[in-house]
Design a protein around this motif. Sequence first.
Motif, mmCIF file in Angstrom:
data_model
loop_
_atom_site.group_PDB
_atom_site.id
_atom_site.type_symbol
_atom_site.label_atom_id
_atom_site.label_comp_id
_atom_site.label_asym_id
_atom_site.label_seq_id
_atom_site.Cartn_x
_atom_site.Cartn_y
_atom_site.Cartn_z
ATOM 1 N N ARG A 1 -1.632 -2.490 -10.483
ATOM 2 C CA ARG A 1 -0.165 -2.448 -10.375
ATOM 3 C C ARG A 1 0.380 -3.560 -9.479
ATOM 4 N NH1 ARG A 1 -0.089 3.495 -8.071
ATOM 5 N NH2 ARG A 1 -2.099 2.680 -7.306
ATOM 6 N N LEU B 1 2.488 1.808 -3.459
ATOM 7 C CA LEU B 1 1.540 2.345 -4.431
ATOM 8 C C LEU B 1 1.420 3.855 -4.293
ATOM 9 C CD1 LEU B 1 -1.317 -0.332 -4.251
ATOM 10 C CD2 LEU B 1 0.267 0.047 -6.152
ATOM 11 N N LYS B 2 1.364 4.318 -3.055
ATOM 12 C CA LYS B 2 1.227 5.757 -2.817
ATOM 13 C C LYS B 2 2.525 6.498 -3.096
ATOM 14 C CE LYS B 2 -2.520 5.283 0.544
ATOM 15 N NZ LYS B 2 -2.992 5.530 1.931
ATOM 16 N N ARG C 1 5.477 -1.408 -10.200
ATOM 17 C CA ARG C 1 4.804 -2.704 -10.309
ATOM 18 C C ARG C 1 5.242 -3.526 -9.098
ATOM 19 N NH1 ARG C 1 2.604 0.100 -13.141
ATOM 20 N NH2 ARG C 1 2.005 -0.109 -15.326
ATOM 21 N N LYS D 1 -6.045 -6.038 -5.572
ATOM 22 C CA LYS D 1 -6.784 -5.872 -6.832
ATOM 23 C C LYS D 1 -6.350 -4.630 -7.609
ATOM 24 C CE LYS D 1 -10.903 -8.565 -5.862
ATOM 25 N NZ LYS D 1 -12.380 -8.592 -5.829
ATOM 26 N N ASP D 2 -5.437 -3.868 -7.056
ATOM 27 C CA ASP D 2 -4.901 -2.737 -7.810
ATOM 28 C C ASP D 2 -4.169 -3.291 -9.044
ATOM 29 O OD1 ASP D 2 -2.696 -0.712 -8.548
ATOM 30 O OD2 ASP D 2 -3.919 0.430 -7.147
ATOM 31 N N ALA E 1 -8.245 -4.801 -1.399
ATOM 32 C CA ALA E 1 -8.240 -3.642 -2.299
ATOM 33 C C ALA E 1 -6.845 -3.405 -2.868
ATOM 34 C CB ALA E 1 -8.730 -2.401 -1.551
ATOM 35 N N VAL E 2 -5.830 -3.612 -2.056
ATOM 36 C CA VAL E 2 -4.453 -3.470 -2.551
ATOM 37 C C VAL E 2 -4.153 -4.552 -3.581
ATOM 38 C CG1 VAL E 2 -2.015 -3.615 -1.886
ATOM 39 C CG2 VAL E 2 -3.632 -2.385 -0.419
ATOM 40 N N GLU F 1 0.836 -1.210 0.000
ATOM 41 C CA GLU F 1 0.000 0.000 0.000
ATOM 42 C C GLU F 1 0.870 1.259 0.000
ATOM 43 O OE1 GLU F 1 -3.407 2.160 2.820
ATOM 44 O OE2 GLU F 1 -2.407 0.340 3.504
#
Length: 434
Positions: A69, A21-22, A29, A66-67, A63-64, A18
Motif C-alpha cells: 500500500r 497503514l494501521k 494508499r 515494502k508494504d 518494512a513500511v 506506519e
Amino acid sequence: MRHIAIIGSGPSGFYAAEAALKAFGPEVRIDILDRLPTPYGLIRAGVAPDHQSIKAVSRRYEAVAKDPRVTFIGSVEVGRDIPLSEVRSVYDDVVLAVGAPEDRKLGISGEELPGVFGSGAFVGWYNGHPDFAKLSPPLDTPTIVVIGNGNVAIDCARVLAKTAAELASSDIAAHALSALANSALTDVHILGRRGPYQASFTLKEIGELGELERATPIVQPSDLPDAEGDAALETGQRRVVEVLRRFAAAGPDPAKPVKIHFDFFHRPVRILGTNRVEGIEVARTQVDAAGNPTDTGEQRILSCGLVIAAVGYRSSPLEGAPFDTRGGRFANDAGRIDDGLWCVGWAKRGPSGTIGTNRPDGFAVIDRIKTEGLPASGKAGRAGLLAMLKQRGIKPTTFADWEAIDRAEVAAARPGAPREKIVEMAKLRALCSA
C-alpha cells in the motif's frame, strides 16, 4: 480509497505512514515523497556515524516502505519540481514531514566568515549528505569551538576528537574520515550560555567522551554547583551532572593529546577574523534561579580557526503552507494546517525530542485525520501525481532504486564498516533505473 501523500522520508514521515497503514487498513494508499533518491532522512544523514545501533531503526521503516500500500517516490522536491497546491489537488491528505533542515543563525557579527558552519551542514558533511559533501571545513587549526550544549554539540566534538581507527567501523563518509585523520586538532571548546544543570546532553552522549582514545574531557570544578543541589534534579539530568563531576575530579589525562573543554557560562559575542575565522569573543555569564543567563561583565577571546554553531534548526518555508517564522515551523493546530493539509515531527513542533518522539506524534496526527479529516473524495492519488511529473519531464526514483544504491554502498564498504556512502547526486542517479 484514501490517498495520502507524505512529504519527507525521515523518521516522522515513516512513523506517520506506519500509523496510516494501521488506521485505514486496506482502504489506503500512501506515497512517501523525498527530494533525494535515498530515504530515511536524519537516520542516514543526521545520526552520528558511530551510533550504528540507532541507525538500525531503518529496518522498521524498510518494512513500511515494502508494504504494497506504500510507494516511495524519490528525487521529487515539492515546491521546486511541483507546487504543493498541485500535490494537494490529487491527494485526500498531504502530510508535511520535512523536518527542520536549516541551521539557526547565531545572530552575531562575523558569523558569515569562512570557517563558520552550522551543525546541520557540518554533520551533513561527515555523514555524506550530497548537499554538503564539498563543504571542506578548515581542519588545519588546532582549536575548534562548538557552540551549544545539546547532543549535537557533543556529537560534533566527539567525531572531531576520535581517531581514524575509532571511526573505521562507522559509516562516516570517506572524504570526512580522511580529512579528520589529518587534522591539526588539539583543543575543542564546547560553549554554553548556561551551566551543567541546564545542559541538554543525554547520559550516553556525555559518557562517551570519557572513553575516547586520544581525547580527554575537561570540566572546571568552579563551574559545578554545590553537590547538595543535585538531589532536586530529574534522574537523567542528575546522572549527567554526576558524569561532569567525575570529569572535573579526574582532570586532563596527560597521555591524551586532545582536550575537550566544557566552557559553561560562556556566551558568544562576536566572531573575529579577516578572510577566515581567527577567534571568538565570549562573555562570561551567570544564571538566576530560573536558569536565565545574564552577563557578568567579564569577557575573553578564544583563538580558533573553525566555529560550529549547534544552536538549533528551522523548517524551510513552503509556498501554500502557512509558516510560523518565529518558531521556524509550519503554523498548525496539533498537526492540522488546513483541510487536508497536516504536519508531523519537527515540521509540526520544532526541533525537539528524540527519534522515538516522532512515533506517538505521527500516530496522533493520523488519528486526527481519521476522526476529523474530510472523507475520501475519489482523487487520483499516485496516478495523478505521476502524470503531472511526467508532463514536467521529472523522473522520480523508486524504493527499488534505493535498494540498488544500498547494495552498491555495502559492497564498497571499507573493512569493518557497514557501507561507503555515495555522496554525488550524479552517481546516485546513475544507479537508479529511472
